[in-house]
Motif scaffolding. Structure first.
Motif, mmCIF file in Angstrom:
data_model
loop_
_atom_site.group_PDB
_atom_site.id
_atom_site.type_symbol
_atom_site.label_atom_id
_atom_site.label_comp_id
_atom_site.label_asym_id
_atom_site.label_seq_id
_atom_site.Cartn_x
_atom_site.Cartn_y
_atom_site.Cartn_z
ATOM 1 N N GLN A 12 90.541 79.067 20.527
ATOM 2 C CA GLN A 12 91.742 78.607 19.843
ATOM 3 C C GLN A 12 92.061 79.595 18.725
ATOM 4 O O GLN A 12 91.175 80.242 18.186
ATOM 5 N N SER A 15 94.394 75.579 16.599
ATOM 6 C CA SER A 15 93.964 74.265 17.053
ATOM 7 C C SER A 15 94.371 74.119 18.508
ATOM 8 O O SER A 15 95.509 74.432 18.868
ATOM 9 N N ILE A 16 93.442 73.672 19.336
ATOM 10 C CA ILE A 16 93.734 73.514 20.764
ATOM 11 C C ILE A 16 94.921 72.575 20.951
ATOM 12 O O ILE A 16 95.833 72.846 21.734
ATOM 13 N N VAL A 17 94.898 71.462 20.216
ATOM 14 C CA VAL A 17 95.948 70.461 20.397
ATOM 15 C C VAL A 17 97.313 71.014 19.972
ATOM 16 O O VAL A 17 98.315 70.849 20.672
ATOM 17 N N LYS A 18 97.349 71.698 18.833
ATOM 18 C CA LYS A 18 98.620 72.277 18.373
ATOM 19 C C LYS A 18 99.142 73.308 19.364
ATOM 20 O O LYS A 18 100.333 73.353 19.668
ATOM 21 N N GLY A 208 91.253 77.410 25.154
ATOM 22 C CA GLY A 208 91.062 75.967 25.082
ATOM 23 C C GLY A 208 92.283 75.219 25.580
ATOM 24 O O GLY A 208 92.180 74.327 26.427
ATOM 25 N N ASP A 211 93.058 75.444 29.264
ATOM 26 C CA ASP A 211 92.324 74.498 30.093
ATOM 27 C C ASP A 211 92.964 73.110 30.077
ATOM 28 O O ASP A 211 93.107 72.473 31.119
ATOM 29 N N GLY A 281 85.947 57.207 26.050
ATOM 30 C CA GLY A 281 85.043 58.287 26.420
ATOM 31 C C GLY A 281 85.802 59.445 27.035
ATOM 32 O O GLY A 281 86.922 59.278 27.506
ATOM 33 N N ILE A 282 85.165 60.605 26.980
ATOM 34 C CA ILE A 282 85.766 61.799 27.565
ATOM 35 C C ILE A 282 84.836 62.290 28.665
ATOM 36 O O ILE A 282 83.658 62.550 28.421
ATOM 37 N N ARG A 284 83.328 64.955 31.189
ATOM 38 C CA ARG A 284 83.152 66.413 31.128
ATOM 39 C C ARG A 284 82.596 66.897 32.456
ATOM 40 O O ARG A 284 81.972 66.139 33.193
ATOM 41 N N PRO A 305 90.470 65.594 26.975
ATOM 42 C CA PRO A 305 91.643 64.838 26.561
ATOM 43 C C PRO A 305 92.895 65.491 27.164
ATOM 44 O O PRO A 305 92.917 66.703 27.370
ATOM 45 N N GLY B 36 86.605 72.184 16.320
ATOM 46 C CA GLY B 36 88.041 72.138 16.584
ATOM 47 C C GLY B 36 88.529 70.701 16.480
ATOM 48 O O GLY B 36 87.922 69.875 15.794
ATOM 49 N N ASP B 37 89.628 70.395 17.190
ATOM 50 C CA ASP B 37 90.252 69.073 17.064
ATOM 51 C C ASP B 37 89.301 67.968 17.507
ATOM 52 O O ASP B 37 88.951 67.876 18.676
ATOM 53 N N THR B 39 88.335 64.429 18.739
ATOM 54 C CA THR B 39 89.096 63.466 19.537
ATOM 55 C C THR B 39 88.399 62.127 19.689
ATOM 56 O O THR B 39 89.026 61.150 20.075
ATOM 57 N N LEU B 40 87.096 62.069 19.427
ATOM 58 C CA LEU B 40 86.391 60.803 19.628
ATOM 59 C C LEU B 40 85.082 60.807 18.844
ATOM 60 O O LEU B 40 84.359 61.800 18.846
ATOM 61 N N ASP B 42 81.675 58.333 18.190
ATOM 62 C CA ASP B 42 80.905 57.145 18.546
ATOM 63 C C ASP B 42 79.918 56.853 17.430
ATOM 64 O O ASP B 42 79.055 57.685 17.141
ATOM 65 N N GLU B 60 83.068 64.143 19.522
ATOM 66 C CA GLU B 60 83.654 64.947 20.594
ATOM 67 C C GLU B 60 84.925 65.604 20.102
ATOM 68 O O GLU B 60 85.738 65.006 19.404
ATOM 69 N N VAL B 62 88.144 68.422 21.655
ATOM 70 C CA VAL B 62 88.799 68.666 22.936
ATOM 71 C C VAL B 62 87.835 69.407 23.856
ATOM 72 O O VAL B 62 87.717 69.099 25.026
ATOM 73 N N LYS B 63 87.120 70.371 23.301
ATOM 74 C CA LYS B 63 86.309 71.246 24.128
ATOM 75 C C LYS B 63 84.881 70.811 24.338
ATOM 76 O O LYS B 63 84.251 71.172 25.299
#
Lengths: 363, 129
Positions: A12, A15-18, A208, A211, A281-282, A284, A305, B36-37, B39-40, B42, B60, B62-63
């Motif tokens: 990044q 920021s990946i999201v930005k 990032g 992807d 949850g994410i 992977r 995400p 980085g960003d 996102t979660l 726990d 967590e 993004v990556k």
């Protein structure tokens, strides 16, 4: 910076999201010079390539690009590629960085004695200008001709003083262009595009968001979603396998796989599906996919995400009787099983030009 | 990067702040920069016990996903419930609104084993090479 196939790549810039949202709403610039760039030249150039891929450059017009696969004799996938037909005696190929050596050697062997092969990977850079305002940016640097390119068409165009092969292709699910230029010119081209693109809110975009963008658009990632042990049909890439495109490596195996998939009862074959996390949850790469009773079904090949779709999404192989939209599955995330459901893909489809777009659409 | 002087730090990039006999815990700006960003996140339920250097949760981005380790042992008396819907608070303010858990330490002396700001800064410097 992270090491990626021997290259130092920025995950990044900010920021990946930005960066993800910027590509969806305005325009982002990626440096993807790590990709392999090969060239085949001579009267037999097209037929040489034809024997290595599941599609045919014969059926593409001059100035046309073809998304295709290079398979092994068993029908497994060596790589996914874009083949560019310049004219009847010149074609170029862009392949994945991680497969560059393998593909270069396959093409070189096929070309041996039939045509000239040049590996231009080290001397060529590749910039990807992606997003709804990408065409506008090219207009601002005087490359108006690029704006007339249709999807999967390319042309040699001077962009801000650099001779480029400009193709209307990309890996983000947005409109956009990929510009191949001499490596010497790449820094100047990068600066020219980012300077001129300022009114279009251009910004650099890293690996990032590449992807997350490609996953939302269900564009497959070699080494995650497809590899030498997966066949095109189970990956949902049957549409790029043209069994009538002459003899090519893997054709017999693929014909057999295709015929068997049609006759076998459901549940004996697997297929790549998209899923959305229902629970928190994410998913992977590598996490197990299980049935609601806990039975193993398959494995997550990609997951992250989805910043535009607004939920955590993923791809994975499951038996064909578990592929119906709405099928409930579980994803094993560390010591927990988190609910997910099979959903239609792509997760994200870009709006037509007449529709409002970008973040404003959902606000 | 400057690290707040009133905090103690772990090599896993958590911080600990003493507050009236309790210890508030979060992750450092360095951890946030690496992730980085976010996102979660726990977190364990209030009332559960943690041991020093033991995993108490996951973070967590993004990556990637990383484990969170307790800088000190004790009972978790409060968790930052805001993080469930707004994990980005960790990016925006890792030392304030991005805090994670509040611990009633079983042995407050354990805090002395953690790094002070200059030591942590040196440690981060050594990671950066």
């Amino acid at each position: 910076m992270v090491p990626f196939a021997g290259w130092d790549m920025p995950v990044q810039y900010e920021s990946i999201v930005k960066e993800h949202h910027r590509v969806r709403s305005s325009v982002g610039l990626f440096d993807v010079s790590h990709m392999g760039q090969l060239e085949v030249r001579g009267p037999r150039a097209l037929e040489t390539i034809n024997r290595l891929i599941t599609g045919s450059p014969m059926h593409v017009p001059d100035g046309g690009a073809l998304y295709t696969l290079c398979c092994n004799a068993e029908g497994g996938i060596h790589d996914d590629l874009i083949v560019y037909r310049h004219h009847t005696e010149l074609a170029s190929i862009i392949c994945n960085a991680g497969n560059r050596t393998k593909i270069a050697s396959l093409v070189q062997d096929a070309a041996d004695g039939a045509c000239d092969f040049v590996n231009r990977s080290d001397e060529r850079a590749l910039l990807a200008l992606q997003g709804p305002r990408a065409a506008e940016v090219l207009g601002l640097v005087g490359a108006n001709r690029a704006q007339e390119l249709r999807p999967f068409r390319f042309a040699q165009i001077s962009v801000a003083g650099s001779e480029c092969m400009v193709a209307r292709t990309g890996y983000t699910g947005e409109d956009g262009f990929e510009l191949s230029c001499s490596a010497d010119h790449a820094p100047a081209l990068w600066n020219a595009l980012t300077d001129a693109g300022e009114p279009c809110e251009i910004g650099p975009a890293g690996l990032g968001c590449r992807d997350t963008l490609r996953l939302e658009a269900r564009l497959l990632l070699y080494g995650n979603d497809i590899d030498e042990t997966t066949n095109p049909f189970e990956a949902g890439l049957g549409w790029v396998v043209k069994l009538d495109s002459g003899d090519f490596v893997g054709r017999d195996a693929l014909q057999k796989i295709k015929a068997e998939r049609k006759t076998k009862a459901g549940g004996t074959e697997r297929r790549l599906v998209g899923f959305r996390m229902i629970g928190r949850g994410i998913a992977r790469h590598g996490y197990p996919i299980v049935d609601i009773d806990g039975t193993a079904l398959g494995v997550v090949t990609s997951g992250s995400p989805g910043p535009t779709v607004g939920s955590n999404i993923g791809l994975g192989y499951v038996p064909t009787d578990k592929t119906a939209i709405g099928t409930k599955v579980g994803i094993r995330i560390r010591e927990k099983t988190v609910d997910a459901e099979v959903v239609a893909t792509p997760f994200y489809r870009r709006p037509r030009l007449s529709e409002p777009r970008g973040p404003s659409k959902n606000e | 990067m400057a690290y707040p002087s009133d905090l103690k730090y772990t090599k896993d990039h958590e911080w600990a702040r003493q507050e009236d006999g309790l210890v508030r815990v979060g992750v450092t700006a360095y951890a946030v920069q690496q992730l980085g960003d976010v996102t979660l996140i726990d977190l364990p339920p209030v009332g559960s016990d943690v041991q020093a250097q033991e995993r108490f949760g996951d973070i967590e981005s993004v990556k990637t996903v990383s484990e969170l380790f307790a800088p000190i042992g004790g009972e978790i008396v409060e968790i930052n419930t805001e993080l469930e819907s707004s994990p980005e608070l960790v990016n925006e303010g890792p030392y304030d609104r991005g805090w994670m858990i509040l611990i009633r330490p079983s042995d407050p002396g354990e805090l002395n084993r953690l790094m002070d700001p200059p030591a942590y800064e040196d440690f981060v410097g050594s990671l950066e090479g």
